[in-house]
Design an enzyme around this catalytic site. Structure first.
Site, short mmCIF file in Angstrom:
data_model
loop_
_atom_site.label_atom_id
_atom_site.label_comp_id
_atom_site.label_asym_id
_atom_site.label_seq_id
_atom_site.Cartn_x
_atom_site.Cartn_y
_atom_site.Cartn_z
N ARG A 48 0.84 -1.20 0.00
CA ARG A 48 0.00 0.00 0.00
C ARG A 48 0.87 1.25 0.00
NH1 ARG A 48 -2.07 2.76 4.92
NH2 ARG A 48 -3.70 4.24 4.32
N ARG A 65 -9.67 18.51 8.95
CA ARG A 65 -8.76 18.66 10.08
C ARG A 65 -8.85 20.05 10.70
NH1 ARG A 65 -4.86 14.63 9.95
NH2 ARG A 65 -4.74 13.44 8.02
N THR A 87 -6.95 -1.31 9.83
CA THR A 87 -6.82 -0.35 10.93
C THR A 87 -6.49 -1.01 12.27
OG1 THR A 87 -8.50 1.02 9.85
CG2 THR A 87 -7.70 1.73 12.01
N LYS A 89 -13.29 2.51 0.39
CA LYS A 89 -13.00 2.46 1.82
C LYS A 89 -14.28 2.82 2.58
CE LYS A 89 -9.08 4.29 3.15
NZ LYS A 89 -7.98 5.30 3.28
#
Length: 484
Positions: A36, A77, A281, A223
């Site tokens: 990845r 963010r 994760t 995802k």
């Protein structure tokens, strides 16, 4: 004694801890099947160099390794603090201010990178920051100021992510950066691109369109990390080549306690819809600093394997961790032992389904036969890898060898559970000759031996995708010899 073959695939993320060719070789030797590249970090040239290194090492080791380009997506963010961090106190007040300068945050307020945030939230909403470590409740919105009460306080530092509990943020799945990164992914020949934070199937269709326009032929991975994606799960799976259960952001939006059931639901649904599924994760998070996993991590990986995931993924564990290769070895050992359980080798997949394609029907017939006969291996002569994918949806302990002349197909199928790519350059229509060459190739690889039963699938017109229409059972060492 034959070596044990691990069926569940391992995806590993490259980063500062694994950026040299020696590091990459260590990962591949430890058992990594898919590499990845995290496009949230690094430049286009850095990703190109890493891709080149991976392919160079894979050729050296005479292995196929798939490359997954993971797009950053609309990561929402906070901006930065004057002092780098602040401490928020439970019950105190704090403001997310879209008009605050990027580096002027303090104990009272901080800026946000996503300016529409003030229009997406309402009084009473819960905002979760830093992967759940900080929780703020919106008390009011005033001229771009999102005034909040601190529900869960603590240290908050620069550039931490923001999630809306329950979902509902309006940010598009593909940013301008993502669109540029798709061009890079096409340039390096990525086998898969992963779309972050998709809400609907349209996000996946759009990403595929951009990838094809850029000249890429890789698959598209959705995802699953937004609450809204769960509402559109079937359509997203239908549009995707694979789905990734991205448990970090998804857990923040739906609550960690709900994740185990959701993970099982996604794996079951993806397999039923002939889609590949990756579980990701913090699977081996403690091994960023420890040479051995916790028992909880062992159970986590094993349960994903028993539920039928195609692949398990490592992120920071191999990107920045102290023990990247050891982590892969530990994960591989967990997978192998989980796969020994009967539950991992039995399936009732699509027993009551009517098939609409001949090649899918051949794939299902092959797996039914293989699981009820003492078959040693399956050889699928394939152009696109579709037949091998359908076979891999059936739980089994029998290895499926995808024999293809296309490097792109051989790399892509390396993500499929229980499928192992083999280069097979033969293209002709003589079935006896093709059978003989396939068996001889597998004998050279020590995957079969005299007396073994092998099932071979192929089409009448080898070299044509989607044409598998034949299944043949042969006994190694007792086949009629083809004479040219």
């Amino acid at each position: 004694m034959r070596a044990v073959v691990r069926r569940t695939k391992i995806v590993a993320t490259l980063g500062p801890a694994t950026e040299s060719e020696a590091d990459i070789e260590g990962l591949l030797k430890a058992g990594v099947d898919v590499v990845r590249l995290n496009f949230s970090h690094g430049t286009a040239s850095e990703h190109e160099n890493r891709s080149d290194q991976v392919l160079k090492v894979a050729r050296k080791l005479q292995r196929y390794v798939a490359i997954l380009a993971d797009l950053q997506g609309p990561k929402i963010r906070i901006e930065k603090f004057k002092q780098g961090e602040v401490k928020l106190v439970n019950g105190g007040s704090f403001c997310l201010d879209i008009n605050c300068p990027a580096d002027a945050g303090d104990e009272d307020r901080v800026g946000v990178t996503y300016k529409p945030l003030a229009g997406d939230v309402n009084s009473g909403d819960m905002l979760v920051l830093d992967d759940g470590r900080i929780v703020l409740q919106v008390s009011s919105i005033d001229s771009g100021k999102i005034n909040c009460q601190v529900v869960v306080g603590g240290k908050l530092s620069n550039s931490k992510g923001i999630n809306l509990k329950g979902g509902g943020l309006s940010a598009d799945a593909l940013t301008e950066k993502d669109k540029a990164d798709i061009v890079t992914a096409a340039k390096i020949g990525a086998d898969y691109i992963a779309v972050s934070f998709p809400r609907t199937a349209d996000d996946i269709h759009y990403a595929r369109e951009l990838l094809r326009e850029a000249g890429g032929d890789g698959g598209v991975v959705a995802k699953i990390e937004r609450a809204e994606a769960l509402d559109n799960l079937e359509a997203i799976i239908e549009a995707s080549d694979a789905v990734m259960i991205a448990r970090g952001d998804l857990g923040v939006e739906v609550g960690d306690a709900n994740l185990p059931a959701i993970q099982k639901q996604i794996i079951k649904k993806a397999r039923a819809m002939n889609c590949v599924v990756i579980t990701a994760t913090q699977m081996m998070e403690s091994m960023r600093e420890s040479p051995v996993p916790t028992r909880a991590e062992v159970f986590d990986v094993a349960n994903a394997v028993l539920d039928g995931t195609d692949a398990v993924m490592l992120s920071a564990e191999t990107a920045t961790g102290a023990y990247p290769s050891q982590t892969v070895l530990a994960m591989s050992d967990i997978c192998i032992n989980a796969e020994k359980q009967d539950r991992a080798a039995k399936s009732k997949h699509r027993l009551d389904t009517t098939f609409t394609q001949v090649d899918e029907a051949i794939a299902m017939a092959t797996m039914y036969t293989a699981n009820h006969l003492k078959v040693r291996a399956i050889a699928s002569l394939t152009e696109s890898g579709s037949t091998a994918l359908w076979m891999s949806r059936i739980s089994s302990s029998i290895p499926i060898y995808a024999l293809s002349r296309h490097e792109s197909t051989n790399r892509k199928v390396n993500l499929y559970r229980g499928v192992f790519p083999v280069y097979f350059p033969t293209v002709h229509t003589n079935h006896a000759e093709a059978n003989q060459e396939a068996v001889e190739l597998m004998l050279k690889r020590d995957t079969i031996e005299d007396g073994d039963l092998v099932i071979i699938t192929k089409g009448d017109l080898m070299g044509t995708g989607g044409g598998t229409n034949a299944m043949k059972i042969v006994e190694v060492g007792n086949m009629p010899k083809f004479v040219a």
